[in-house]
Design an enzyme around this catalytic site. Structure first.
Site, PDB file in Angstrom:
ATOM      1  N   LYS A 215       0.760  -1.269  -0.165  1.00 53.06           N
ATOM      2  CA  LYS A 215      -0.030  -0.048   0.062  1.00 53.06           C
ATOM      3  C   LYS A 215       0.917   1.272  -0.057  1.00 53.06           C
ATOM      4  O   LYS A 215       1.859   1.326   0.811  1.00 53.06           O
ATOM      5  CB  LYS A 215      -0.607  -0.018   1.260  1.00 53.06           C
ATOM      6  CG  LYS A 215      -1.729   1.185   1.533  1.00 53.06           C
ATOM      7  CD  LYS A 215      -2.457   1.152   3.110  1.00 53.06           C
ATOM      8  CE  LYS A 215      -1.545   1.361   3.966  1.00 53.06           C
ATOM      9  NZ  LYS A 215      -2.078   1.502   5.318  1.00 53.06           N
ATOM     10  N   ARG A 217       0.694   5.411   0.535  1.00 50.03           N
ATOM     11  CA  ARG A 217       0.006   6.672   1.142  1.00 50.03           C
ATOM     12  C   ARG A 217       0.316   7.962   0.239  1.00 50.03           C
ATOM     13  O   ARG A 217       1.670   8.117   0.003  1.00 50.03           O
ATOM     14  CB  ARG A 217       0.041   6.737   2.467  1.00 50.03           C
ATOM     15  CG  ARG A 217      -1.079   5.714   3.128  1.00 50.03           C
ATOM     16  CD  ARG A 217      -1.646   6.147   4.740  1.00 50.03           C
ATOM     17  NE  ARG A 217      -2.168   4.996   5.382  1.00 50.03           N
ATOM     18  CZ  ARG A 217      -3.398   4.920   5.377  1.00 50.03           C
ATOM     19  NH1 ARG A 217      -4.002   5.811   4.912  1.00 50.03           N
ATOM     20  NH2 ARG A 217      -3.971   4.098   6.227  1.00 50.03           N
TER      21      ARG A 217
HETATM   22  C1  R5P Z   1      -1.052   1.151   8.967  1.00 53.89           C
HETATM   23  O1  R5P Z   1       0.079   1.226   8.806  1.00 53.89           O
HETATM   24  C2  R5P Z   1      -1.846   0.330  10.047  1.00 53.89           C
HETATM   25  O2  R5P Z   1      -1.088  -0.814  10.347  1.00 53.89           O
HETATM   26  C3  R5P Z   1      -3.151   0.393   9.672  1.00 53.89           C
HETATM   27  O3  R5P Z   1      -3.231  -0.560   8.439  1.00 53.89           O
HETATM   28  C4  R5P Z   1      -4.028   1.438   9.363  1.00 53.89           C
HETATM   29  O4  R5P Z   1      -3.434   2.434  10.405  1.00 53.89           O
HETATM   30  C5  R5P Z   1      -5.367   1.307   9.563  1.00 53.89           C
HETATM   31  O5  R5P Z   1      -6.084   2.460   9.149  1.00 53.89           O
HETATM   32  P1  R5P Z   1      -7.115   2.618   8.537  1.00 53.89           P
HETATM   33  O6  R5P Z   1      -8.076   1.425   8.898  1.00 53.89           O
HETATM   34  O7  R5P Z   1      -7.804   4.373   8.724  1.00 53.89           O
HETATM   35  O8  R5P Z   1      -6.869   2.690   6.966  1.00 53.89           O
END
Ligand code: R5P
Length: 342
Positions: A215, A217
């Site tokens: 992923k 960002r």
């Molecule tokens: C990110 O690095 C964390 O491990 C979670 O995947 C993330 O913080 C989840 O956030 P959300 O549910 O808002 O996408």
């Protein structure tokens, strides 16, 4: 020489009460087995919110010389308190213990606050470091937490020790009871590279294949998800997505959609800290109705209340209280903690 660290006592801030009571219950069971005595109740405290929003916690019992454990759940969906209110309540409770001459002060915070702000990406604070400093200033000598988002936070403390427990053992044990799965048909995956190590651990324990979602960002735009790619194969397989936390659910649902496009069949989810913020519950409800998400297993480190559990068909809660109780007991008895974490 003493063979323990003195009188084991537990107090809780308001949002930590229900977890603290479950921990206390488990401590009783352990102590009974060991033919030991531990006081049944949490030590009495009073949390006061002033009209201007300031908070303090008062201790209503003597804690002088105690080995004291202060339990707080920072994000509490069952309370009006904000995350910042609950941090302040924790700090005042710990400082009250320090001012009242407790010998050892341990903050029991399964959700380590601001753990996602552990390094700078632009002109911003390293907020997790601030939290570590504030806990130490309040007199905390040890922190017990759960699946901390960034392990580097251990190094943010100058003197206090950080015990990072893992929910995987209790989740795997329950997953095996809930789902009759064939390891050859199941693939474990993490919804981003940060969760790869966790996913590898689950896949080893469950004897399955591993896939990773990559992923990206966009941090110039409040961290909006830019792109997702899959490394590994899920076609014709059931998938277990594992992560440290769900907040808005954006990461999870995007990963689930990608996995389904790549041919995944049933999609299960295992989460240590199920925050479910914003529209998360509504979105997972829809994803469950359309068959995208089969089940989410989360821990009571974020307690949503019995009503939520009974009306949410896709959610299964497992308790981390026994693990926390064992760790607290072993610390008090000066026994190994790492042997509980294998
Ligand atoms: C990110 O690095 C964390 O491990 C979670 O995947 C993330 O913080 C989840 O956030 P959300 O549910 O808002 O996408």
């Amino acid at each position: 020489m003493n063979d323990d660290r003195g009188n084991l006592s537990v107090i809780a801030c308001d949002s930590g009460k229900s977890l603290a009571e479950r921990i206390m219950h488990e401590l009783q069971r352990i102590a009974k087995k060991e033919k030991e005595y531990i006081k049944h109740e949490l030590k009495e405290t009073k949390e006061i919110t002033f009209p201007d929003g300031e908070i303090k916690v008062e201790l209503k019992e003597n804690v002088r010389g105690d080995d004291i454990y202060v339990v707080q759940c920072i994000y509490d969906p069952c309370s009006k308190n904000t995350v910042n209110d609950n941090i302040m309540a924790l700090l005042t409770a710990c400082h009250a213990c320090s001012q009242s001459d407790a010998d050892h002060i341990t903050a029991v915070v399964p959700q380590f606050p601001y753990s996602r702000q552990e390094r700078r990406k632009t002109r911003e604070a390293i907020s997790a470091k601030l939290i570590a400093d504030m806990l130490e200033s309040a007199g905390v000598q040890r922190v017990i937490t759960l699946d901390i988002h960034a392990e580097a936070i251990q190094g943010f403390f100058n003197r206090a020790k950080l015990e990072d427990l893992h929910a995987s053992t209790v989740i795997i044990e329950n997953f095996r009871k809930m789902i009759k799965f064939d390891p050859a048909k199941l693939v474990v995956t993490g919804p981003d590279v940060g969760s790869a190590e966790k996913a590898r651990h689950y896949s080893k324990k469950l004897g399955t294949d591993l896939a990773i979602v990559d992923k990206a960002r966009d941090y110039s735009d409040t961290g909006k998800i830019e792109s997702m790619r899959l490394v590994g194969k899920v076609k014709g397989k059931d998938v277990l997505i594992v992560d440290d936390m769900i907040a808005t659910g954006g990461t999870l649902l995007n990963a689930a959609k990608l996995l389904r496009r790549k041919g995944a069949e049933k999609i299960y989810v295992a989460i240590s800290l199920p925050f479910f913020t914003g529209n998360c519950v509504k979105n997972i409800n829809n994803a469950h109705k359309t068959g995208l998400i089969e089940m989410v297993i989360g821990t009571d480190a974020v307690f949503h209340g019995d009503k939520f559990i009974s009306k949410t068909p896709w959610y299964r809660e497992v308790s981390i209280a026994p693990l926390f109780a064992h760790v607290i007991y072993n610390i008090n008895k000066k026994r190994s903690v790492s042997e509980l974490l294998k």
